[in-house]
Design a protein around this motif. Sequence first.
Motif, mmCIF file in Angstrom:
data_model
loop_
_atom_site.group_PDB
_atom_site.id
_atom_site.type_symbol
_atom_site.label_atom_id
_atom_site.label_comp_id
_atom_site.label_asym_id
_atom_site.label_seq_id
_atom_site.Cartn_x
_atom_site.Cartn_y
_atom_site.Cartn_z
ATOM 1 N N HIS A 120 2.965 6.212 20.470
ATOM 2 C CA HIS A 120 3.516 6.777 21.703
ATOM 3 C C HIS A 120 2.425 7.243 22.665
ATOM 4 C CE1 HIS A 120 7.521 6.666 20.100
ATOM 5 N NE2 HIS A 120 7.291 7.572 19.166
ATOM 6 N N PRO A 121 2.634 7.025 23.977
ATOM 7 C CA PRO A 121 1.814 7.727 24.961
ATOM 8 C C PRO A 121 2.121 9.227 24.907
ATOM 9 C CG PRO A 121 3.602 6.568 26.054
ATOM 10 C CD PRO A 121 3.666 6.178 24.597
ATOM 11 N N ALA A 122 1.176 10.049 25.348
ATOM 12 C CA ALA A 122 1.323 11.504 25.241
ATOM 13 C C ALA A 122 2.513 12.034 26.032
ATOM 14 C CB ALA A 122 0.038 12.187 25.699
ATOM 15 N N PHE A 174 10.028 12.852 23.640
ATOM 16 C CA PHE A 174 9.497 14.123 23.166
ATOM 17 C C PHE A 174 10.279 15.275 23.801
ATOM 18 C CE2 PHE A 174 4.945 12.225 22.656
ATOM 19 C CZ PHE A 174 5.365 11.517 21.537
ATOM 20 N N ALA A 175 10.720 16.212 22.972
ATOM 21 C CA ALA A 175 11.456 17.375 23.484
ATOM 22 C C ALA A 175 10.626 18.131 24.523
ATOM 23 C CB ALA A 175 11.836 18.292 22.333
ATOM 24 N N SER A 176 9.311 18.094 24.387
ATOM 25 C CA SER A 176 8.434 18.807 25.316
ATOM 26 C C SER A 176 8.532 18.277 26.752
ATOM 27 C CB SER A 176 6.979 18.717 24.844
ATOM 28 O OG SER A 176 6.542 17.364 24.811
ATOM 29 N N ARG A 177 9.103 17.088 26.903
ATOM 30 C CA ARG A 177 9.263 16.494 28.236
ATOM 31 C C ARG A 177 10.605 16.854 28.879
ATOM 32 N NH1 ARG A 177 5.569 15.629 30.866
ATOM 33 N NH2 ARG A 177 6.457 13.857 31.978
ATOM 34 N N HIS A 178 11.404 17.663 28.183
ATOM 35 C CA HIS A 178 12.748 17.999 28.652
ATOM 36 C C HIS A 178 12.905 19.520 28.655
ATOM 37 C CE1 HIS A 178 14.212 13.794 28.308
ATOM 38 N NE2 HIS A 178 13.269 13.734 27.379
ATOM 39 N N PHE A 238 15.124 17.748 18.022
ATOM 40 C CA PHE A 238 16.296 17.345 17.237
ATOM 41 C C PHE A 238 17.611 17.517 17.997
ATOM 42 C CE2 PHE A 238 13.058 18.814 14.156
ATOM 43 C CZ PHE A 238 12.671 17.562 13.703
ATOM 44 N N GLU A 239 17.571 18.018 19.224
ATOM 45 C CA GLU A 239 18.740 17.947 20.090
ATOM 46 C C GLU A 239 18.868 16.512 20.611
ATOM 47 O OE1 GLU A 239 19.182 20.797 23.225
ATOM 48 O OE2 GLU A 239 18.269 22.410 22.048
ATOM 49 N N THR A 240 20.039 16.218 21.163
ATOM 50 C CA THR A 240 20.280 14.896 21.736
ATOM 51 C C THR A 240 20.404 15.014 23.245
ATOM 52 O OG1 THR A 240 21.430 14.180 19.731
ATOM 53 C CG2 THR A 240 21.828 12.894 21.719
ATOM 54 N N THR A 241 19.862 14.029 23.949
ATOM 55 C CA THR A 241 20.027 13.950 25.396
ATOM 56 C C THR A 241 20.443 12.525 25.756
ATOM 57 O OG1 THR A 241 19.011 14.549 27.515
ATOM 58 C CG2 THR A 241 17.655 13.275 25.986
ATOM 59 N N GLN A 263 19.765 9.819 22.950
ATOM 60 C CA GLN A 263 18.418 9.816 22.400
ATOM 61 C C GLN A 263 18.156 11.156 21.706
ATOM 62 O OE1 GLN A 263 15.587 7.571 22.359
ATOM 63 N NE2 GLN A 263 14.882 9.193 20.985
ATOM 64 N N THR A 264 17.824 11.103 20.423
ATOM 65 C CA THR A 264 17.358 12.308 19.741
ATOM 66 C C THR A 264 15.986 12.676 20.292
ATOM 67 O OG1 THR A 264 18.566 11.722 17.720
ATOM 68 C CG2 THR A 264 16.775 13.313 17.493
ATOM 69 N N LEU A 265 15.796 13.951 20.575
ATOM 70 C CA LEU A 265 14.498 14.431 21.051
ATOM 71 C C LEU A 265 13.651 14.875 19.863
ATOM 72 C CD1 LEU A 265 15.650 16.448 24.186
ATOM 73 C CD2 LEU A 265 14.695 14.131 24.100
ATOM 74 N N TRP A 266 12.402 14.489 19.880
ATOM 75 C CA TRP A 266 11.519 14.696 18.730
ATOM 76 C C TRP A 266 10.350 15.612 19.092
ATOM 77 C CZ3 TRP A 266 13.965 12.866 14.734
ATOM 78 C CH2 TRP A 266 14.746 11.716 14.845
#
Length: 201
Positions: free
Chosen positions: A52-54, A59-63, A69-72, A79-82
């Motif tokens: 993955h690119p950073a 990534f949950a950090s982008r939301h 582990f939440e879904t968006t 998409q599960t957020l990781w």
Amino acid sequence: MWKDTDVLLVIDVQNDFCPGGRLAVPGGNEVVPLINRLAKSFRHVVLTQDWHPAEHKSFASRHPGKSAFETTMMPYGPQTLWPDHCIQDTPGAALHADLHIPHAELILRKGFREEIDSYSAFFENDHKTPTGLGGYLRERGFEKVVCVGLAFDFCVRFSAEDARMLGFDTEVIEAACRAIDLQGSADQARKSFADRGIVLA
């Protein structure tokens, strides 16, 4: 036992998916010795590597306001957020140091498009954008894909489903996998395999 038309697909046995990693799968490192032994009995082995690119959008950090582990919803569906994981050219993205398959013929990197996740070794999560692996295996005359690795209920599951959908005989060796098991996802994978005619060994 295994034929020259069989290929072992070793999925995402990387540091970030093993204990101590950023998205550790429980017992993820336990599959390494078994996969090493299993690979010796296959003439043909392909490895995959989450890459993955950073700034990857899964990534949950982008939301803002979302947690891992939440879904968006993404343009291609849920998409599960990781947690940030398997970032290109970092130690976490490296294959596990004890994974020893020197005769592997291909390492396929996936998940490198910032806008879309890629569980399957065959397609991005839009189920349309191919990685090229299907064409590679067909052109080389393979007929059966045997899946092992991490995680059983995500990247292994999606890879096995797509291999079957593309017309390959498909088998998953569960002892050589470990699951994340989010809200029953391991049992959902087993049911999916049974429904699709994927052999669970």
